[in-house]
Scaffold this active site. Structure first.
Site, PDB file in Angstrom:
ATOM      1  N   LYS A   1     -30.701 -43.380 -31.791  1.00 49.02           N
ATOM      2  CA  LYS A   1     -30.611 -42.473 -32.931  1.00 49.02           C
ATOM      3  C   LYS A   1     -29.845 -43.112 -34.060  1.00 49.02           C
ATOM      4  O   LYS A   1     -28.792 -43.682 -33.777  1.00 49.02           O
ATOM      5  CB  LYS A   1     -29.897 -41.211 -32.438  1.00 49.02           C
ATOM      6  CG  LYS A   1     -29.608 -40.191 -33.488  1.00 49.02           C
ATOM      7  CD  LYS A   1     -28.914 -39.018 -32.846  1.00 49.02           C
ATOM      8  CE  LYS A   1     -28.461 -38.070 -33.928  1.00 49.02           C
ATOM      9  NZ  LYS A   1     -27.602 -37.057 -33.391  1.00 49.02           N
TER      10      LYS A   1
ATOM     11  N   LYS B   1     -26.070 -44.525 -30.600  1.00 54.87           N
ATOM     12  CA  LYS B   1     -26.004 -43.595 -31.724  1.00 54.87           C
ATOM     13  C   LYS B   1     -25.145 -44.215 -32.812  1.00 54.87           C
ATOM     14  O   LYS B   1     -23.969 -44.517 -32.597  1.00 54.87           O
ATOM     15  CB  LYS B   1     -25.414 -42.259 -31.261  1.00 54.87           C
ATOM     16  CG  LYS B   1     -25.308 -41.237 -32.375  1.00 54.87           C
ATOM     17  CD  LYS B   1     -24.952 -39.865 -31.831  1.00 54.87           C
ATOM     18  CE  LYS B   1     -24.647 -38.904 -32.955  1.00 54.87           C
ATOM     19  NZ  LYS B   1     -24.239 -37.590 -32.450  1.00 54.87           N
TER      20      LYS B   1
HETATM   21  C1  PBG Z   1     -23.522 -34.406 -32.952  1.00 56.59           C
HETATM   22  C2  PBG Z   1     -24.895 -34.595 -33.454  1.00 56.59           C
HETATM   23  C3  PBG Z   1     -25.263 -34.976 -34.741  1.00 56.59           C
HETATM   24  C4  PBG Z   1     -26.649 -35.015 -34.761  1.00 56.59           C
HETATM   25  C5  PBG Z   1     -27.097 -34.638 -33.511  1.00 56.59           C
HETATM   26  N1  PBG Z   1     -25.990 -34.400 -32.708  1.00 56.59           N
HETATM   27  C6  PBG Z   1     -24.455 -35.197 -35.932  1.00 56.59           C
HETATM   28  C7  PBG Z   1     -23.364 -36.148 -35.940  1.00 56.59           C
HETATM   29  O1  PBG Z   1     -23.200 -36.986 -35.055  1.00 56.59           O
HETATM   30  O2  PBG Z   1     -22.616 -36.064 -36.888  1.00 56.59           O
HETATM   31  C8  PBG Z   1     -27.463 -35.379 -35.956  1.00 56.59           C
HETATM   32  C9  PBG Z   1     -28.879 -35.021 -35.884  1.00 56.59           C
HETATM   33  C10 PBG Z   1     -29.602 -35.047 -37.171  1.00 56.59           C
HETATM   34  O3  PBG Z   1     -29.115 -35.537 -38.208  1.00 56.59           O
HETATM   35  O4  PBG Z   1     -30.725 -34.569 -37.177  1.00 56.59           O
HETATM   36  N2  PBG Z   1     -23.456 -33.586 -31.859  1.00 56.59           N
END
Ligand code: PBG
Length: 325
Positions: free
Chosen positions: A250, A197
């Site tokens: 992601k 991520k």
């Molecule tokens: C954090 C989380 C995020 C997203 C999914 N889970 C945001 C972040 O890490 O700040 C982002 C998903 C998206 O942008 O669609 N739990």
């Protein structure tokens, strides 16, 4: 007559039927997972301005949406909770009566085994400071946070979640969650790990939907640097060693090289998360008449499948599943 050209790749593209027959990649509603936001204390769905077509659901509207998605052959929903009350420890995240636990029960009751109910597992929607874990000073404290992740996982499994999906990017989180689940008799609950991520600006619109933007600082101390490729493979390797059952990469669109690498290096199911910014870019362009939404969405999703994703988490799931059926 000289037989030139001997190869005419255009032959196999000359009709729709031939193109369909020779397509190397298939996109099916069963490849798709829909994220759903559940907000406590509202009595009608609330639209998200930065994500046209996406809402914060009531338990009832989420239940209906899940029913429709199951009818379209979609594989799963990924649930995010927005609690009524936030505190420094994010305690609502593991309350048996928390917004996500109640939503899991309601949706599971509605769809039974027709569709997988996946619970996103993080603290940022539940803490008043908006960080993904417990703070020690201004830092997110890794080791106390993963203990809490274990508790959240158990409460989600207890509520009936088919899968838990830790997204906080703490070191050792998969191991801590696996141990906690096993200790509580949930040894059959799989972990879909957000193994890779990145600290991405494309999460912007999500932070409106989940109301989880950090009050100060950012997430670069735990999310990955977009410049890094080998680091992604190390993260995936570590999560496999800790017991992950499937790996998520992601965001999706800017990171298809990483999807392909994770797919080729490990014999694990790979999911990719096409994040809020990817969705909103296409929506905004389409609203201006600059892109054909349907064509752009299906092309982007097909590219993710071509890169090796078995599953795609996308806010376009409902429309894409309708277009595909
Ligand atoms: C954090 C989380 C995020 C997203 C999914 N889970 C945001 C972040 O890490 O700040 C982002 C998903 C998206 O942008 O669609 N739990």
């Amino acid at each position: 007559m000289t037989p030139f050209p001997t190869e005419r790749p255009r032959r196999l593209r000359s009709t729709w039927a031939l193109r369909a027959a020779f397509a190397e990649t298939r996109l099916h509603p069963a490849n798709l997972i829909a994220p759903l936001f559940l907000k406590a204390g509202i009595d009608a769905p609330v639209p998200i301005a930065s994500m046209p077509g996406v809402v914060q659901h009531t338990r009832d509207s989420a239940r209906k949406e899940a029913r429709a998605l199951a009818g379209l052959g979609v594989s799963g929903v990924l649930l995010f909770g927005v609690p009524a009350r936030k505190d420094p420890l994010g305690t609502e995240a593991h309350s048996p009566t928390g917004v996500i636990q109640q939503a899991i029960r309601a949706i599971k009751d509605e769809v039974s085994d027709e569709m997988a109910v996946i619970a996103d597992l993080c603290l940022c929607e539940y803490t008043d400071h908006g960080h993904c874990g417990l703070l020690a000073g201004d830092e997110v404290d890794n080791d106390s946070t993963i203990e809490v992740y274990g508790q959240i996982a158990c409460s989600q499994a207890q509520a009936g979640a088919d899968v838990v999906a830790p997204s906080g990017m703490m070191d050792g989180q998969v191991k801590a969650i696996r141990a906690a689940l096993d200790d509580s008799g949930f040894e059959h609950t799989p972990i879909l790990s957000y193994a890779v991520k990145y600290a991405s600006s494309f999460y912007g619109p999500f932070r409106d939907a989940a109301e989880g933007a950090p009050r100060f600082g950012d997430r670069r101390s735990h999310q990955q640097d977009p410049a890094n490729y080998r680091e992604a493979l190390r993260e995936a390797q570590l999560d496999i060693g800790e017991g992950a059952d499937a790996l998520m990469v992601k965001p999706a669109l800017g990171y298809l090289d990483i999807v392909r690498a994770v797919k080729d290096h490990f014999n694990y199911p790979v999911a990719t998360y096409s994040v809020s910014g990817e969705y909103s870019m296409i929506k905004a362009a389409a609203a201006n008449g600059w892109l054909d939404e349907r064509a752009a969405v299906l092309e982007a999703l097909t590219s993710m499948r071509r890169a090796g994703a078995d599953l795609i988490v996308t806010y376009s799931t409902r429309s894409a599943a309708e277009w595909l059926s």
